[in-house]
Design a protein around this motif. Structure first.
Motif, PDB file in Angstrom:
ATOM      1  N   ARG A  42      82.217  61.506 -34.020  1.00  0.00           N
ATOM      2  CA  ARG A  42      81.701  62.603 -34.840  1.00  0.00           C
ATOM      3  C   ARG A  42      80.479  62.208 -35.671  1.00  0.00           C
ATOM      4  N   LEU A  43      80.177  60.928 -35.795  1.00  0.00           N
ATOM      5  CA  LEU A  43      79.099  60.463 -36.673  1.00  0.00           C
ATOM      6  C   LEU A  43      78.046  59.709 -35.877  1.00  0.00           C
ATOM      7  N   VAL A  44      76.783  60.153 -35.998  1.00  0.00           N
ATOM      8  CA  VAL A  44      75.645  59.511 -35.334  1.00  0.00           C
ATOM      9  C   VAL A  44      74.626  59.103 -36.390  1.00  0.00           C
ATOM     10  N   LEU A  45      74.216  57.845 -36.365  1.00  0.00           N
ATOM     11  CA  LEU A  45      73.177  57.323 -37.251  1.00  0.00           C
ATOM     12  C   LEU A  45      71.906  57.118 -36.431  1.00  0.00           C
ATOM     13  N   SER A  46      70.770  57.569 -36.961  1.00  0.00           N
ATOM     14  CA  SER A  46      69.514  57.525 -36.197  1.00  0.00           C
ATOM     15  C   SER A  46      68.393  56.945 -37.049  1.00  0.00           C
ATOM     16  N   LEU A  47      67.375  56.448 -36.352  1.00  0.00           N
ATOM     17  CA  LEU A  47      66.181  55.925 -37.006  1.00  0.00           C
ATOM     18  C   LEU A  47      64.966  56.266 -36.150  1.00  0.00           C
ATOM     19  N   ASN A  48      63.951  56.871 -36.776  1.00  0.00           N
ATOM     20  CA  ASN A  48      62.672  57.157 -36.127  1.00  0.00           C
ATOM     21  C   ASN A  48      61.579  56.356 -36.820  1.00  0.00           C
ATOM     22  N   ALA A  49      60.694  55.745 -36.044  1.00  0.00           N
ATOM     23  CA  ALA A  49      59.532  55.052 -36.592  1.00  0.00           C
ATOM     24  C   ALA A  49      58.329  55.371 -35.712  1.00  0.00           C
ATOM     25  N   ILE A  50      57.275  55.915 -36.307  1.00  0.00           N
ATOM     26  CA  ILE A  50      56.073  56.318 -35.568  1.00  0.00           C
ATOM     27  C   ILE A  50      54.849  55.739 -36.264  1.00  0.00           C
ATOM     28  N   TYR A  51      53.975  55.125 -35.482  1.00  0.00           N
ATOM     29  CA  TYR A  51      52.721  54.590 -36.011  1.00  0.00           C
ATOM     30  C   TYR A  51      51.582  55.076 -35.121  1.00  0.00           C
ATOM     31  N   THR A  52      50.523  55.572 -35.755  1.00  0.00           N
ATOM     32  CA  THR A  52      49.371  56.089 -35.009  1.00  0.00           C
ATOM     33  C   THR A  52      48.082  55.576 -35.633  1.00  0.00           C
ATOM     34  N   ARG A  53      47.180  55.119 -34.777  1.00  0.00           N
ATOM     35  CA  ARG A  53      45.842  54.706 -35.210  1.00  0.00           C
ATOM     36  C   ARG A  53      44.814  55.478 -34.398  1.00  0.00           C
ATOM     37  N   THR A  54      43.901  56.164 -35.091  1.00  0.00           N
ATOM     38  CA  THR A  54      42.871  56.959 -34.424  1.00  0.00           C
ATOM     39  C   THR A  54      41.505  56.556 -34.954  1.00  0.00           C
ATOM     40  N   GLU A  55      40.556  56.395 -34.039  1.00  0.00           N
ATOM     41  CA  GLU A  55      39.175  56.098 -34.419  1.00  0.00           C
ATOM     42  C   GLU A  55      38.231  57.034 -33.683  1.00  0.00           C
ATOM     43  N   GLY A  56      37.406  57.714 -34.442  1.00  0.00           N
ATOM     44  CA  GLY A  56      36.393  58.589 -33.851  1.00  0.00           C
ATOM     45  C   GLY A  56      35.001  58.132 -34.246  1.00  0.00           C
ATOM     46  N   GLU A  57      34.250  57.641 -33.280  1.00  0.00           N
ATOM     47  CA  GLU A  57      32.901  57.123 -33.534  1.00  0.00           C
ATOM     48  C   GLU A  57      31.886  58.161 -33.066  1.00  0.00           C
ATOM     49  N   PHE A  58      31.113  58.710 -33.988  1.00  0.00           N
ATOM     50  CA  PHE A  58      30.196  59.801 -33.626  1.00  0.00           C
ATOM     51  C   PHE A  58      28.756  59.440 -33.992  1.00  0.00           C
ATOM     52  N   TRP A  59      27.825  60.058 -33.237  1.00  0.00           N
ATOM     53  CA  TRP A  59      26.393  59.841 -33.412  1.00  0.00           C
ATOM     54  C   TRP A  59      25.720  61.218 -33.410  1.00  0.00           C
TER      55      TRP A  59
ATOM     56  N   PRO B  28       8.049  76.624 -43.733  1.00  0.00           N
ATOM     57  CA  PRO B  28       8.139  76.414 -42.276  1.00  0.00           C
ATOM     58  C   PRO B  28       7.927  74.950 -41.899  1.00  0.00           C
ATOM     59  N   ARG B  29       8.896  74.426 -41.164  1.00  0.00           N
ATOM     60  CA  ARG B  29       8.806  73.022 -40.773  1.00  0.00           C
ATOM     61  C   ARG B  29       9.825  72.734 -39.668  1.00  0.00           C
ATOM     62  N   ILE B  30       9.660  71.591 -39.057  1.00  0.00           N
ATOM     63  CA  ILE B  30      10.635  71.083 -38.088  1.00  0.00           C
ATOM     64  C   ILE B  30      11.257  69.829 -38.679  1.00  0.00           C
ATOM     65  N   LEU B  31      12.624  69.815 -38.740  1.00  0.00           N
ATOM     66  CA  LEU B  31      13.350  68.709 -39.352  1.00  0.00           C
ATOM     67  C   LEU B  31      14.103  67.931 -38.292  1.00  0.00           C
ATOM     68  N   ASN B  32      14.061  66.622 -38.406  1.00  0.00           N
ATOM     69  CA  ASN B  32      14.784  65.746 -37.489  1.00  0.00           C
ATOM     70  C   ASN B  32      15.686  64.837 -38.321  1.00  0.00           C
ATOM     71  N   GLY B  33      17.009  64.883 -38.079  1.00  0.00           N
ATOM     72  CA  GLY B  33      17.914  64.082 -38.880  1.00  0.00           C
ATOM     73  C   GLY B  33      19.194  63.794 -38.125  1.00  0.00           C
ATOM     74  N   GLY B  34      20.230  63.471 -38.870  1.00  0.00           N
ATOM     75  CA  GLY B  34      21.513  63.155 -38.254  1.00  0.00           C
ATOM     76  C   GLY B  34      22.239  62.081 -39.027  1.00  0.00           C
ATOM     77  N   GLY B  35      23.266  61.580 -38.425  1.00  0.00           N
ATOM     78  CA  GLY B  35      24.047  60.534 -39.072  1.00  0.00           C
ATOM     79  C   GLY B  35      25.085  59.976 -38.110  1.00  0.00           C
ATOM     80  N   SER B  36      25.586  58.802 -38.389  1.00  0.00           N
ATOM     81  CA  SER B  36      26.580  58.170 -37.527  1.00  0.00           C
ATOM     82  C   SER B  36      27.610  57.475 -38.398  1.00  0.00           C
ATOM     83  N   SER B  37      28.842  57.417 -37.888  1.00  0.00           N
ATOM     84  CA  SER B  37      29.906  56.770 -38.624  1.00  0.00           C
ATOM     85  C   SER B  37      31.119  56.622 -37.722  1.00  0.00           C
ATOM     86  N   ALA B  38      32.114  55.903 -38.200  1.00  0.00           N
ATOM     87  CA  ALA B  38      33.384  55.754 -37.488  1.00  0.00           C
ATOM     88  C   ALA B  38      34.491  56.231 -38.422  1.00  0.00           C
ATOM     89  N   LYS B  39      35.123  57.308 -38.038  1.00  0.00           N
ATOM     90  CA  LYS B  39      36.232  57.847 -38.834  1.00  0.00           C
ATOM     91  C   LYS B  39      37.526  57.200 -38.356  1.00  0.00           C
TER      92      LYS B  39
END
Length: 514
Positions: free
Chosen positions: A404-421, A462-473
């Motif tokens: 009648r008795l159930v003992l449980s254990l959950n363990a979850i680990y997640t690593r995510t990296e998003g590198e954008f330019w 009036p102008r033309i703009l050139n920009g951006g950015g990069s990082s790793a989340k």
């Protein structure tokens, strides 16, 4: 002095008598004829079975699905000729108590499978044990012979969805329950790429990546997302403020999920912070399987716009492969005579995504000098190629301390990296106002299909703009949840203690671009 026959209600359902001579002497005040009548009645009744109080036993068993190599959850089990019905648990187990002794027939029903009828003998005071196999209707038709049908349209779905439909059938709320394998492999293991196919579910996107769900048209922060009924911590710097309460799909992977249940109603057990509904993900368990199971899946992820096996120049000014390997491993086994179930899972997902975006800014404030309803004042284009890497590990353990008795254990680990330019190219024609020198009136033409800007000494916009950015989340999330479930005859008493932590940070890339 010898004891006379005694009477009591025994477990086997026979009435016996107990009258000692001492007791008879204590009743000496009774008339002799009454004493003799009691003695004779006791002897007579002792030899008769009491059918109205016949003995009872119990039925205990498990329902197994050979087609999937796992036990069937939420299969309907019914005792024929009675109103006794129950549903199997996550490990396929079921139990009936107070079953009259004798021959009993039980019927097992599961969506898409042939109903199974099993007859067994119940002995008073004993538990009859039986394991029952279910067979899909398609497989049964092949065994019995050729089935001739009229013209029809064939549509197929994975057998795992039958299990999810039984979840939905048993639930008292308005729910949609689906198996996580119904849509096959999911890009980057992102749960959002799975949920977007379900009716009534909207998604929040950050560029090309699904981040969080919406139900009932309400903001994502009002949708509760949980694992086995327990909320997880989630950190996402792209969704600050009140949206920070919303769950981000970066915190977990679909590879650890067996099925997903969406509830659009609020019941007494629903958290008050989830008025639009809840999305509950049920983790995979070893008790769902039979014996030892080792499964693996390996694949390659290609990008259609950067198709090819050779290295290509990337946004980091280096040559690299635009295709990436994906892998998932899973091991499950049962120990200690079926009382301990252990499951270990690992998945690695990696992809390269071309992200194109175009934004147009309008001015929507006409005046007497410029009565045009809409005027385009700025056009922005962006190219933002992105690498996504996600590693997820899952550990689940279930221990049957008693029946009648159930003992449980959950363990979850997640690593995510998003590198954008991100690289932005912007055409700006005017300010977002009605200024006569550099506002919407300086945009010539109709302002929609033709966009030209007037020049003048006071108009330097009036102008033309050139920009951006990069990082790793980078995002890290970990959750540990011990829990128990105790089931007396007609009750379920359960509880859980959860520790969950999520962390999100942006790291600069080592090199960039001009």
């Amino acid at each position: 002095m010898p004891r006379l026959p005694h009477w009591k209600l025994g477990q086997a359902g026979y009435l016996h008598t107990i009258i000692s001579m001492n007791n008879m002497l204590k009743l000496r005040f009774l008339p002799s004829w009454l004493k003799v009548m009691l003695l004779v009645t006791g002897w007579f009744v002792a030899s008769l079975p009491i059918h109205a109080q016949s003995g009872t036993g119990a039925i205990q068993g498990r329902v197994y699905n050979p087609a999937r190599g796992e036990y069937a959850r939420n299969a309907e089990v019914r005792i024929d000729g009675t109103n006794q019905v129950t549903y199997t648990e996550g490990d396929g187990s079921f139990r009936f108590t107070n079953v009259p002794a004798g021959e009993v027939t039980i019927a097992v029903t599961f969506i898409g499978y042939t109903t199974v009828n099993e007859t067994l003998t119940v002995t008073a005071g004993q538990t009859a044990v039986r394991e029952i196999n279910i067979t899909s209707t398609a497989a049964r038709a092949g065994q019995d012979g050729v089935v001739e049908l009229t013209a029809f349209t064939v549509s197929s779905e994975r057998e795992g969805n039958a299990k999810a439909i039984m979840d939905q059938r048993r639930n008292m709320d308005i729910t949609t329950s689906v198996s996580s394998d119904i849509f096959g492999d999911v890009t980057d293991g992102n749960v959002g790429e799975f949920l977007k196919y379900l009716p009534g579910v909207d998604l929040d996107y950050v560029e090309a990546e699904a981040r969080g769900p919406r139900l009932g048209g309400m903001d994502a922060q009002y949708t509760g997302v949980s694992f086995d009924g327990v909320r997880m911590a989630s950190a996402d710097a792209n969704r600050p403020g009140e949206s920070g309460r919303a769950t981000s799909f970066e915190s977990f992977a679909i590879t650890s999920i067996d099925s997903i249940e969406i509830s659009r109603t609020t019941s007494a057990e629903s958290p008050a912070s989830s008025p639009s509904g809840t999305i509950n993900m049920k983790t995979k368990r070893a008790f769902d399987r039979k014996g030892r199971v080792f499964s693996y899946n390996a694949s390659l992820n290609f990008n259609a716009e950067e198709w090819g096996l050779s290295k290509r120049l990337g946004p980091d000014e280096k040559e690299n492969f635009k295709w990436k390997p994906n892998l998932s491993l899973e091991y499950a086994d049962i120990y200690m005579g079926g009382r301990l179930g252990i499951l270990l899972g690992y998945s690695h997902a990696e992809s390269y995504t071309e992200q194109y975006d175009m934004n147009i800014s309008y001015n929507k404030n006409p005046d007497a000098a410029d009565p045009r309803e809409l005027v385009i004042r700025e056009i922005n284009t962006k190219d933002g190629p992105k690498w996504i890497i996600k590693d997820a590990m899952t550990f689940t353990a279930d221990f049957k301390a008693t029946d009648r008795l159930v003992l449980s254990l959950n363990a979850i680990y997640t690593r995510t990296e998003g590198e954008f330019w991100n690289r932005n190219f912007t055409f700006r024609a005017a300010n977002n106002n009605n200024n006569i020198n550099n506002g919407r009136g300086t945009v010539l033409g109709d302002g929609l299909t033709v966009v030209r800007t007037a020049s003048g000494p006071s108009n330097n916009i009036p102008r033309i703009l050139n920009g951006g950015g990069s990082s790793a989340k980078k995002t890290y999330a970990r959750t540990i949840t011990p829990r128990f479930e105790f089931k007396p005859d007609n009750w379920v008493i359960d509880g859980a203690l959860s520790y969950s932590k999520a962390f999100n940070d942006y790291d600069a890339l080592e090199s960039g671009f001009a």
